[in-house]
Design a protein around this motif. Structure first.
Motif, short mmCIF file in Angstrom:
data_model
loop_
_atom_site.label_atom_id
_atom_site.label_comp_id
_atom_site.label_asym_id
_atom_site.label_seq_id
_atom_site.Cartn_x
_atom_site.Cartn_y
_atom_site.Cartn_z
N HIS A 104 -3.27 6.29 -0.84
CA HIS A 104 -2.24 5.31 -0.57
C HIS A 104 -2.86 4.00 -2.03
O HIS A 104 -4.33 4.61 -2.67
N ALA A 125 2.08 4.48 -1.16
CA ALA A 125 1.54 6.48 -0.89
C ALA A 125 2.58 6.26 -2.48
O ALA A 125 2.81 6.28 -2.43
N ASN A 167 0.82 -0.96 0.06
CA ASN A 167 0.11 -0.16 -0.06
C ASN A 167 0.95 0.85 0.49
O ASN A 167 0.91 2.32 0.67
#
Length: 74
Positions: free
Chosen positions: A62, A43, A41
């Motif tokens: 994200h 950014a 996940n």
């Protein structure tokens, strides 16, 4: 990883997917490319694509948060 990686791109297999390795590459001025694990996940810091129509701004979000909002698979 050492100074030899500066300005180089390292292609990394998922078998060697370790955040410590990525950190060392960045600290030494290098770059890397790797597939992501399914639960990754990261950014999103920038979007270099230019899209027309109903595009959404993904910067600062994200990956897992925006995947459900994307129409195309990629």
């Amino acid at each position: 990883m050492g100074p030899w990686i500066k300005d180089q791109i390292l292609l990394i297999d998922l078998g060697f997917y370790k955040y410590q390795i990525f950190t060392r590459i960045k600290e030494n001025g290098g770059y890397f490319a790797s597939r992501l694990k399914n639960n990754a996940n990261p950014a999103i810091i920038e979007n270099y694509s230019k899209w027309c129509g109903r595009s959404i701004d993904v910067r600062g979000k994200h990956l897992q948060d925006v995947l459900k909002d994307l129409r195309d698979r990629y």
